[in-house]
Design an enzyme around this catalytic site. Structure first.
Site, short mmCIF file in Angstrom:
data_model
loop_
_atom_site.label_atom_id
_atom_site.label_comp_id
_atom_site.label_asym_id
_atom_site.label_seq_id
_atom_site.Cartn_x
_atom_site.Cartn_y
_atom_site.Cartn_z
N GLU A 119 9.00 -6.06 -7.04
CA GLU A 119 9.86 -5.77 -5.90
C GLU A 119 10.21 -7.05 -5.16
O GLU A 119 9.37 -7.61 -4.43
CB GLU A 119 9.19 -4.77 -4.93
CG GLU A 119 10.08 -4.41 -3.76
CD GLU A 119 9.40 -3.49 -2.76
OE1 GLU A 119 9.96 -3.31 -1.66
OE2 GLU A 119 8.32 -2.96 -3.07
N LYS A 250 -8.59 9.25 -6.01
CA LYS A 250 -7.22 8.90 -6.37
C LYS A 250 -6.17 9.82 -5.76
O LYS A 250 -5.13 10.10 -6.36
CB LYS A 250 -7.06 8.85 -7.89
CG LYS A 250 -7.88 7.73 -8.55
CD LYS A 250 -7.62 7.65 -10.04
CE LYS A 250 -8.30 6.44 -10.64
NZ LYS A 250 -9.75 6.55 -10.70
N ASP A 324 -8.45 -0.90 -9.86
CA ASP A 324 -7.87 0.33 -10.40
C ASP A 324 -6.62 0.67 -9.58
O ASP A 324 -6.72 1.13 -8.44
CB ASP A 324 -8.89 1.47 -10.32
CG ASP A 324 -8.43 2.75 -11.01
OD1 ASP A 324 -7.21 2.91 -11.21
OD2 ASP A 324 -9.28 3.58 -11.34
N HIS A 414 16.72 -7.48 2.31
CA HIS A 414 16.65 -6.93 0.96
C HIS A 414 17.91 -7.23 0.16
O HIS A 414 17.85 -7.43 -1.06
CB HIS A 414 16.39 -5.42 1.02
CG HIS A 414 14.94 -5.08 1.22
ND1 HIS A 414 14.32 -5.24 2.43
CD2 HIS A 414 14.00 -4.62 0.35
CE1 HIS A 414 13.04 -4.89 2.30
NE2 HIS A 414 12.82 -4.52 1.06
#
Length: 421
Positions: A119, A250, A324, A414
């Protein structure tokens, strides 16, 4: 009743796409023959070559050269502990921010933080936040609590048996603790809390995990605890499961928000008004005004916590240091606060679920090991500092994005960094 316009548009697109063949026939089950991949756990040059031979219909030799590059194929067995059916490695761009000054209980010094992302504008934004935080004297951080949860579930014939089971567990906690801790040198069972829902009992097992993130560690320890229960408990168990989906593993959960799952970190900095104006291009009042609106939006939409974009910084740091990545789902829960301090701006983040390790998991892989070395946080005794650095990095991201939106610069930044360069 009115059919929403987006439903009508979806149906129009489906009809346009599939008008050349009957949809019903296309969606019928297929019994066409196929050959499955042979699973491989121990990677080798030969196993990689066999897999790529299966991919010739869709992937090119150039694709193979990119993923199974010479550096990767020099030692494919290095990756065997972290993946099955290995075919190569993915290269992500890695940027650096810093120095980010951290004045923490565990992390102390000026850190350069590696961030792996695709990104554009993300690293630039976090770097800006790190610059103003360091300009203000640095970020104060503290590890407030730690404990990784596993929550096995037990099913009984009724409420009475569930109650008897809980009574037995409470009376035999020391034996269960010994059974769990016998599986690990570093993990310690620090709490065990039973939760009854009629004929189902969840056991919230909380562990300290040393310098590892500890997901596998606590699973193995909890399995031993459950086996000890099954061997000795006189109450008949109809069924049991190693994870009852109560722990928040998670996924974002209110349990994680309240009690934490991982390492709970709080980080803060007070930005002088002059620094905000000169280096962020806005004012303390403008950031506070936008912060109130953003906080309202978080509450109205039902977010767990209230923050701008913890996931951005965590995902980039996790990928760069061998964590992770799926744990971002729970780690990116928390609270950002912005309050006036006279003419200055106090900014803090509190993050109850930072799951990181300085050993184990993917931290030993070549690129990820390099990322931890850049931080100076690889190896034993560094996990608490790594968690504090993670929270400090997220704080930098909060500062920068709130300033950009408050100043009206978010879209322009951006466009310049992500589209038009």
């Amino acid at each position: 009743m009115t059919i929403p316009s987006h439903v009508q548009e979806m149906l129009r697109r489906v009809r346009a796409r599939f008008q050349s063949e009957p949809l019903e026939q296309r969606m019928l089950p297929s019994d066409e023959e196929f050959t499955t991949l042979r699973p491989v756990r121990q990677a080798s040059a030969a196993s990689v070559a066999r897999y790529w031979a299966r991919l010739t219909g869709t992937a090119s030799a150039a694709d193979q050269a990119v993923l199974a590059d010479p550096d990767t194929m020099a030692a494919p067995e290095v990756y065997s502990a972290n993946i099955e059916n290995f075919i190569g490695t993915v290269k992500l761009p890695v940027g650096i921010i810093g120095p980010m000054r951290v004045n923490g209980l565990n992390a102390k010094g000026d850190f350069h933080v590696p961030m792996a992302t695709t990104e554009a504008a993300l690293v630039a934004s976090y770097a800006r936040g790190a610059y103003v935080a360091t300009k203000a004297g640095g970020i104060s951080t503290a590890l407030l609590y730690e404990g990784v949860i596993r929550s096995p579930a037990f099913v009984f014939g009724g409420l009475f048996d569930a109650g008897r089971f809980v009574e037995w567990v409470v009376c035999h906690i020391e034996e269960l603790k010994r059974a769990a801790e016998a599986t690990t040198r570093h993990g310690k069972l620090t709490a065990l809390e039973p939760i009854i829902d009629n004929d189902v009992v969840f056991l919230i097992c909380r562990y300290s995990t040393g310098d590892a993130a500890g997901q596998n560690m606590v699973t193995i320890a909890t399995n031993a605890l459950c086996e000890a229960i099954l061997a000795d408990c006189p109450v008949k168990v109809r069924a049991w499961y190693i994870e009852g989906n109560f722990s928040g593993d998670k996924k974002a959960s209110f349990l994680g928000m309240i009690t934490g799952r991982g390492r709970k970190i709080s980080a803060s900095v007070t930005l002088p008004g002059s620094v905000v104006e000169k280096h962020l291009g806005t004012s303390v009042q403008a950031m506070l005004d936008y912060g109130r609106v953003a906080n309202l939006g978080a509450h109205l939409s039902g977010q767990i916590g209230a923050q701008a974009h913890f996931a951005n910084g965590l995902a980039a740091l996790y990928l760069a240091t061998g964590q992770d990545a799926a744990c971002v789902a729970e780690s990116a829960v928390g609270i950002t606060r912005m309050e006036p301090r006279g003419e200055d701006l106090f900014v803090s983040v509190t993050m109850p679920n930072i799951l990181v390790g300085s050993v184990g998991g993917g931290t030993g892989l070549p690129s990820q090991s390099a990322g931890l070395n850049i931080l100076g946080l690889k190896g034993a005794g560094k996990a608490a500092a790594l968690a504090e650095v993670a929270a400090a990095t997220c704080l930098c991201g909060e500062i920068s994005i709130v300033a950009a939106i408050a100043a009206g610069d978010f879209t322009r930044a951006h466009e310049n960094l992500a589209r038009h360069r």
